[in-house]
Design an enzyme around this catalytic site. Structure first.
Site, PDB file in Angstrom:
ATOM      1  N   GLY A 154     -33.089  30.135 -64.546  1.00  0.00           N
ATOM      2  CA  GLY A 154     -34.077  29.744 -65.457  1.00  0.00           C
ATOM      3  C   GLY A 154     -34.440  28.235 -65.690  1.00  0.00           C
ATOM      4  N   ASP A 168     -38.165  30.872 -58.760  1.00  0.00           N
ATOM      5  CA  ASP A 168     -38.802  32.035 -59.812  1.00  0.00           C
ATOM      6  C   ASP A 168     -39.191  31.316 -60.496  1.00  0.00           C
ATOM      7  OD1 ASP A 168     -39.724  34.010 -61.260  1.00  0.00           O
ATOM      8  OD2 ASP A 168     -37.915  35.107 -61.721  1.00  0.00           O
ATOM      9  N   THR A 169     -38.421  30.427 -61.325  1.00  0.00           N
ATOM     10  CA  THR A 169     -38.703  29.717 -62.755  1.00  0.00           C
ATOM     11  C   THR A 169     -39.864  28.883 -62.249  1.00  0.00           C
ATOM     12  OG1 THR A 169     -36.684  29.684 -63.691  1.00  0.00           O
ATOM     13  CG2 THR A 169     -37.970  28.202 -64.497  1.00  0.00           C
ATOM     14  N   ASP A 208     -33.377  41.518 -55.057  1.00  0.00           N
ATOM     15  CA  ASP A 208     -32.723  40.414 -55.840  1.00  0.00           C
ATOM     16  C   ASP A 208     -31.684  40.805 -56.476  1.00  0.00           C
ATOM     17  OD1 ASP A 208     -32.172  37.811 -56.052  1.00  0.00           O
ATOM     18  OD2 ASP A 208     -33.557  37.751 -57.699  1.00  0.00           O
ATOM     19  N   HIS A 209     -30.406  40.435 -56.644  1.00  0.00           N
ATOM     20  CA  HIS A 209     -29.467  40.775 -57.411  1.00  0.00           C
ATOM     21  C   HIS A 209     -29.184  42.378 -57.584  1.00  0.00           C
ATOM     22  CE1 HIS A 209     -28.304  36.640 -58.547  1.00  0.00           C
ATOM     23  NE2 HIS A 209     -29.630  36.552 -58.696  1.00  0.00           N
ATOM     24  N   SER A 266     -34.968  26.446 -58.576  1.00  0.00           N
ATOM     25  CA  SER A 266     -36.215  25.787 -59.143  1.00  0.00           C
ATOM     26  C   SER A 266     -35.909  24.454 -59.433  1.00  0.00           C
ATOM     27  CB  SER A 266     -36.741  26.570 -60.491  1.00  0.00           C
ATOM     28  OG  SER A 266     -37.366  27.971 -60.154  1.00  0.00           O
TER      29      SER A 266
HETATM   30  O1  LIG Z   1     -32.164  32.540 -58.102  1.00  0.00           O
HETATM   31  C1  LIG Z   1     -33.175  33.085 -58.495  1.00  0.00           C
HETATM   32  C2  LIG Z   1     -33.603  34.499 -58.453  1.00  0.00           C
HETATM   33  O2  LIG Z   1     -32.310  35.003 -57.750  1.00  0.00           O
HETATM   34  C3  LIG Z   1     -34.218  32.040 -59.136  1.00  0.00           C
HETATM   35  O3  LIG Z   1     -33.767  30.911 -59.755  1.00  0.00           O
HETATM   36  P1  LIG Z   1     -34.442  29.977 -60.627  1.00  0.00           P
HETATM   37  O4  LIG Z   1     -34.678  30.483 -62.192  1.00  0.00           O
HETATM   38  O5  LIG Z   1     -34.105  28.590 -60.559  1.00  0.00           O
HETATM   39  O6  LIG Z   1     -35.955  30.048 -60.142  1.00  0.00           O
HETATM   40  O1  LIG Z   2     -32.494  36.405 -60.474  1.00  0.00           O
HETATM   41  C1  LIG Z   2     -33.288  35.869 -61.367  1.00  0.00           C
HETATM   42  C2  LIG Z   2     -34.507  35.809 -61.222  1.00  0.00           C
HETATM   43  O2  LIG Z   2     -35.082  34.757 -61.748  1.00  0.00           O
HETATM   44  C3  LIG Z   2     -35.212  36.987 -61.588  1.00  0.00           C
HETATM   45  O3  LIG Z   2     -35.381  37.094 -63.056  1.00  0.00           O
HETATM   46  P1  LIG Z   2     -35.843  38.498 -63.885  1.00  0.00           P
HETATM   47  O4  LIG Z   2     -34.487  39.442 -63.953  1.00  0.00           O
HETATM   48  O5  LIG Z   2     -36.425  38.088 -65.067  1.00  0.00           O
HETATM   49  O6  LIG Z   2     -36.974  39.168 -63.017  1.00  0.00           O
HETATM   50 ZN   LIG Z   3     -30.413  34.676 -58.413  1.00  0.00          ZN
HETATM   51 ZN   LIG Z   4     -24.324  36.568 -59.202  1.00  0.00          ZN
END
Ligand SMILES: O=C(CO)COP(=O)(O)O
Ligand SMILES: O=C[C@H](O)COP(=O)(O)O
Ligand SMILES: [Zn+2]
Ligand SMILES: [Zn+2]
Length: 354
Positions: free
Chosen positions: A199, A277-278, A83-84, A235
């Site tokens: 978030g 995630d949230t 992710d990211h 989320s």
């Molecule tokens: O985009 C997300 C992770 O890359 C997670 O999004 P949420 O914070 O809405 O769960």
């Molecule tokens: O991209 C955001 C996800 O919710 C991951 O969050 P984190 O960087 O706290 O692991």
């Molecule tokens: Zn994200």
């Molecule tokens: Zn981005």
């Protein structure tokens, strides 16, 4: 072991009109909740690890946690996604670790905070695609910055996401630019900005079309029909979990997430990967607070961690069902990354631009 590429899974999802939740994973309990839910509902899985997850668990632990899932649930096709990623080299190291999919988030600079120029984004993404596709690994790019259309504020949370104030334009992916971006980078999937943010604090009121631009998805999808769209910050922020957290000592102010029905609308128009995630964090926290409040003499962490697994599992089951993912795991016959490489090389996977 059924480790598959994200491209294979999302191609299947597109062909059959469903979406796939991509859950973030940091620990054993999340991994178990995701897999047990997938097993119960016959769903294929995307698990994704952020930079924060690596820092928390350590890269080797994270990697083996995900691989352990493929060992215990060999019948569930699983995508191991990063992710990211903030640079091509971060993505390269994930590929070295065995990830079958990476995200190159070139909408932000290497600090994960500063919005970048378009040409920079094209350059880092194209370089990542060259390297990843040579290994049969899929790539997700991002165009536009996550942020609140309500406040104009960027969505920085835990070090992921732009910081400061953004213009309306930066927070809405432009369909023309998306077409050019996909043509030049050949990404498999594209994360788009439509007013969501990471978030729990996404919207101060239940979102309407002016602050959650679901309509924008249709225009983007019309131009790049083969490119799988990704909704970050998806989320739903369940009100019942906010209530439980606050009932047992938490102090989370009024807030709203992305309604499941809006995500379903997105899935009708090309959204294939939905990042969550949230919601699992909220369920987990609520479950711990409630359990400990009712069991004040208890000190075995397994007791309250077990509660988190079942709370998170219920959310995963609900998302697999709502997004139409359920029932598809056994329909997918894994394609090796070597074969995926050959298909890219032969030009069979090149995106169509309209
Ligand atoms: O985009 C997300 C992770 O890359 C997670 O999004 P949420 O914070 O809405 O769960
Ligand atoms: O991209 C955001 C996800 O919710 C991951 O969050 P984190 O960087 O706290 O692991
Ligand atoms: Zn994200
Ligand atoms: Zn981005």
């Amino acid at each position: 072991m059924a480790l598959i590429s994200m491209r294979q899974l999302l191609d299947h999802a597109a062909e059959h009109g469903y979406g796939v939740p991509a859950f973030n994973v940091n620990n054993l309990e999340q991994m178990r909740a995701i897999m047990e839910a997938a097993d119960q509902t016959n769903s294929p899985v995307i698990v994704q690890a952020s930079a924060g997850a690596r820092k928390y668990a350590g890269a080797p632990f994270l990697r083996h946690l995900i691989l352990a899932a493929t060992e215990e649930f060999p019948h569930i096709p699983l995508v191991m996604h990063q992710d990211h990623g903030t640079s091509p080299s971060v993505c390269q190291r994930s590929i070295q670790l065995g990830f079958s999919s990476v995200m190159m988030d070139g909408s932000l600079g290497e600090d994960g905070k500063t919005p970048t120029e378009y040409e920079y984004n094209v350059d880092v993404t194209r370089r990542t695609v060259d390297m990843a596709h040579a290994c049969g690994v899929s790539v997700e790019g991002e165009l536009g910055c996550l942020g609140s259309l309500e406040s104009g504020q960027a969505g920085e949370e835990d070090g992921i996401g732009a910081s400061g104030t953004l213009t309306h334009d930066q927070m809405l992916t432009d369909p023309e630019e998306a077409a050019d971006f996909v043509k030049r980078t050949k990404v498999d999937a594209l994360a788009i900005a439509i007013g969501t943010s990471h978030g729990a604090y996404k919207f101060t009121r239940p979102p309407t079309g002016d602050i959650l631009a679901i309509e924008q998805i249709k225009a983007i999808h019309a131009r790049i029909p083969d490119t799988h769209l990704v909704m970050h910050g998806s989320s739903s922020v369940p009100q019942e979990w906010l209530q439980i957290i606050n009932e047992y000592g938490g102090e989370i102010p009024e807030t709203y997430g992305v309604p499941v029905e809006e995500i379903q609308e997105g899935i009708k128009h090309g959204v294939r990967k939905v990042n969550v995630d949230t919601d699992l964090r909220l369920a987990s926290t609520g479950a711990v607070r409630r359990f400990l409040a009712h069991n004040k003499a208890e000190f075995d962490p397994r007791k309250f961690l077990k509660e988190t697994v079942s709370a998170m599992r219920d959310i995963c089951i609900a998302r697999y069902e709502a997004f139409g993912t359920a029932g598809n795991a056994d329909k997918i016959k894994p394609i090796s990354l070597e074969t995926m490489y050959q298909r890219y090389e032969a030009g069979e996977m090149d995106p169509r631009i309209k």
